[in-house]
Design a protein around this motif. Structure first.
Motif, short mmCIF file in Angstrom:
data_model
loop_
_atom_site.label_atom_id
_atom_site.label_comp_id
_atom_site.label_asym_id
_atom_site.label_seq_id
_atom_site.Cartn_x
_atom_site.Cartn_y
_atom_site.Cartn_z
N GLY A 187 0.82 -1.21 0.00
CA GLY A 187 0.00 0.00 0.00
C GLY A 187 0.84 1.25 0.00
O GLY A 187 2.01 1.24 -0.40
N GLN A 188 0.27 2.35 0.49
CA GLN A 188 0.82 3.69 0.30
C GLN A 188 1.72 4.17 1.44
O GLN A 188 2.25 5.27 1.38
N TYR A 189 1.91 3.36 2.50
CA TYR A 189 2.79 3.77 3.60
C TYR A 189 4.20 3.25 3.34
O TYR A 189 4.41 2.04 3.19
N ASN A 208 0.62 2.15 8.71
CA ASN A 208 1.79 2.34 9.55
C ASN A 208 2.10 1.05 10.33
O ASN A 208 3.26 0.63 10.41
N GLU A 209 1.04 0.43 10.86
CA GLU A 209 1.22 -0.78 11.66
C GLU A 209 1.74 -1.94 10.82
O GLU A 209 2.59 -2.72 11.28
N GLU A 210 1.24 -2.05 9.58
CA GLU A 210 1.70 -3.14 8.70
C GLU A 210 3.16 -2.95 8.32
O GLU A 210 3.94 -3.91 8.29
N ALA A 211 3.56 -1.71 8.06
CA ALA A 211 4.96 -1.44 7.74
C ALA A 211 5.85 -1.75 8.94
O ALA A 211 6.93 -2.35 8.78
N GLU A 212 5.41 -1.38 10.13
CA GLU A 212 6.18 -1.65 11.34
C GLU A 212 6.36 -3.15 11.55
O GLU A 212 7.45 -3.63 11.90
N ILE A 234 8.51 5.90 8.97
CA ILE A 234 7.32 5.40 8.28
C ILE A 234 6.39 6.59 8.04
O ILE A 234 6.05 7.32 8.98
N SER A 235 5.96 6.78 6.81
CA SER A 235 5.08 7.90 6.50
C SER A 235 4.32 7.61 5.21
O SER A 235 4.75 6.77 4.41
N GLU A 241 -0.46 6.46 -6.72
CA GLU A 241 -1.02 5.49 -5.79
C GLU A 241 -0.50 4.08 -6.12
O GLU A 241 -0.49 3.66 -7.28
N LEU A 242 -0.06 3.37 -5.09
CA LEU A 242 0.44 2.01 -5.29
C LEU A 242 -0.69 1.00 -5.14
O LEU A 242 -1.75 1.30 -4.58
#
Length: 271
Positions: A187-189, A208-212, A234-235, A241-242
């Protein structure tokens, strides 16, 4: 009244009265008769409203549309299943799919080509597609890196080709039967970890949580020395858009000298 607001014509002057008779012996004569009143002027013509225009002719109702009749047929195609761990040869399975009648040959050929491409990942000597479009460290691109290739989940146990990479610089080098990295939603993060020597780990996740979560797993396979003083950010990502898709790790390729040799040292395909 006047026409269209113009003043009407003036009335005729009254007729002059008759003169009185002369008085007798110095007596005043009698008054003459009053003249007849003049005729009143004619009324002006009132402006009449114009006649209404005729209504336009109604358009004709359109002809009802007719549903196109589409006929389907079922064909059996070969799709990639897994790699044989002993022979390093691809294994395929048969899947029945529906296609529009008249396209059977074309669809069969398409699936045959896709299965052939996916099956190439089982070869540790001929398959080079895991080399990314750019390396995480451009100037010092000779650093060792592992590239994990992820495939989109198409549902019902089917996956697209493994074409989404995560590059891990300075990895703890070992072989894997199962992936140390989890499946995740893209996604976009954008999550970035900048290691001690300025090497970068970059992923794009749905939140944010998924990236973390994914970055935490990645850092478990990085040599601890390079995590000292590392920076994590993370931002939301700006720009195009991905895709928002779920991807699964399918294989990992190890490049001991980075870009100095574009052919991987070895490939592990995950069960």
């Amino acid at each position: 009244d006047g026409i269209n607001g113009q003043p009407g014509t003036n009335g005729h002057d009254g007729v002059d009265g008759h003169p009185g008779n002369d008085g007798i012996n110095g007596q005043p004569g009698t008054n003459g008769r009053d003249g007849v009143d003049g005729h009143p002027g004619n009324d002006g013509i009132n402006g009449q409203p114009g006649t209404n225009g005729r209504d336009g002719i109604d358009g004709k109702d359109g002809v009802d549309g007719k549903d196109a009749k589409v006929e389907y047929s079922t064909i059996n195609v070969q799709i990639f299943d897994t790699c044989d761990p002993d022979t390093k040869k691809p294994k395929f399975k048969t899947k029945a799919i529906q296609v529009i009648q008249g396209t059977e040959a074309l669809e069969s050929l398409k699936f045959e080509r896709l299965a052939e491409i996916d099956g190439q990942q089982c070869s540790g000597t001929e398959y080079y597609a895991a080399v990314p479009e750019w390396w995480q460290v451009r100037i010092e691109a000779g650093r060792p890196q592992m590239i994990f290739m992820f495939a989109e989940d198409l549902g019902e146990g089917n996956f697209d080709s493994a074409k989404y990479p995560i590059t891990v610089p300075h990895p703890i080098v070992k072989h894997y039967e199962t992936s140390p990295l989890p499946s995740y939603q893209k996604g976009q993060y954008e999550g970035i970890v900048i290691l001690k020597d300025n090497s970068k780990i970059i992923i794009n996740a749905i939140s944010n949580e998924e990236a973390e979560r994914v970055l935490t797993a990645i850092k478990q396979i990085v040599i601890p020395e390079f995590l000292e003083g590392s920076i994590q950010k993370i931002s939301p990502r700006r720009g195009v858009e991905l895709l928002t898709i779920t991807v699964y790790p399918k294989r990992v390729e190890y490049f001991s000298t980075g870009l100095k040799k574009t052919k991987s040292d070895w490939v592990d395909v995950f069960k």
